[in-house]
Motif scaffolding. Structure first.
Motif: not given
Length: 251
Positions: A121-122, A125, A129-130, A233, A238
């Motif tokens: 997940n880290q 992201y 995602v970012e 993700g 969100q």
């Protein structure tokens, strides 16, 4: 082209009843008329990405096409992306993490190799995602066309043709398509699958967390993310409010 309506004008529940039976091209046309130049699309240049890229650009040739390049894609993906971008004359917008792969590995290790969901997940992201959130903001997007299909994951089975995520509308033209529909479209328009399809891949992302499908795999997403999760993700709610809205609309 400018956007024809304001976001506050849209009734998601009512619109999904109207849009439910539209074919894919009609939904793209509706999106173009409704959101105008605030409509964007995303692509992963994955196995079947040529379908959406061709379908959408037949209606909106200059639509911004967001591609989040993680820096860990297979060589075949980069070549496939270059081929399709030239063939379809894509208005490609490439976004990447502000942290280079080398720096990420130095500070956090090989997150995909730690065999736990939190590490993945880290990773997702930072690398996916970012950059996507940044792309949508910088491009002034109010709506986003995505090539999700209900057969891909349990989350995608809950979606409507029109949804909201992080304050942005999402349109899903091929949500109800099956593999045979994808094949028919690619064949009819002489479009290619990703080259790794011939090596047994049914879905492909980063080189370190994608593999060919085997007879023992329960579904195609088992070949991604080391089997630890289904979604990276990019397409998940969100906020809690979005999650609650999605759950209530799928009851």
């Amino acid at each position: 082209m400018t956007n024809a309506v304001l976001e506050s004008d849209l009734d998601l529940e009512a619109l999904n009843q109207t849009l439910r039976d539209m074919d894919a091209a009609e939904l793209v046309t509706w999106g173009a008329k409704t959101f105008g130049n605030t409509l964007v699309m995303s692509t992963s240049f994955g196995i079947q990405s040529a379908v959406m890229l061709h379908l959408v650009t037949q209606v909106m040739p200059d639509i911004p096409v967001i591609w989040v390049d993680t820096g860990y894609l297979p060589e075949e993906t980069y070549r496939f992306a270059d081929e399709l971008a030239q063939r379809l004359n894509l208005n490609l917008k490439v976004y990447q993490s502000s942290m280079s792969p080398a720096r990420m590995e130095a500070l956090h290790g090989r997150l995909w190799d730690q065999d736990n969901v939190d590490a993945f997940n880290q990773y997702d992201y930072m690398r996916k995602v970012e950059p996507m959130q940044r792309a949508l903001k910088e491009l002034g997007a109010k709506a986003w066309l995505a090539g999700l299909r209900a057969t891909q994951t349990s989350h995608r089975q809950t979606l409507g043709r029109l949804a909201q995520q992080n304050g942005i509308y999402k349109l899903h033209p091929i949500l109800t398509w099956h593999s045979r529909d994808v094949y028919k479209y690619l064949t009819a328009h002489d479009l290619p699958y990703h080259p790794l399809f011939d090596q047994g891949y049914v879905t492909v992302g980063d080189w370190h967390s994608s593999r060919p499908m085997t007879a023992s795999d329960g579904d195609e997403r088992a070949t991604r993310f080391n089997g630890l999760k289904q979604e990276c993700g990019l397409h998940l709610p969100q906020t809690q409010g979005e999650a609650d809205s999605l759950n209530s609309s799928s009851l």
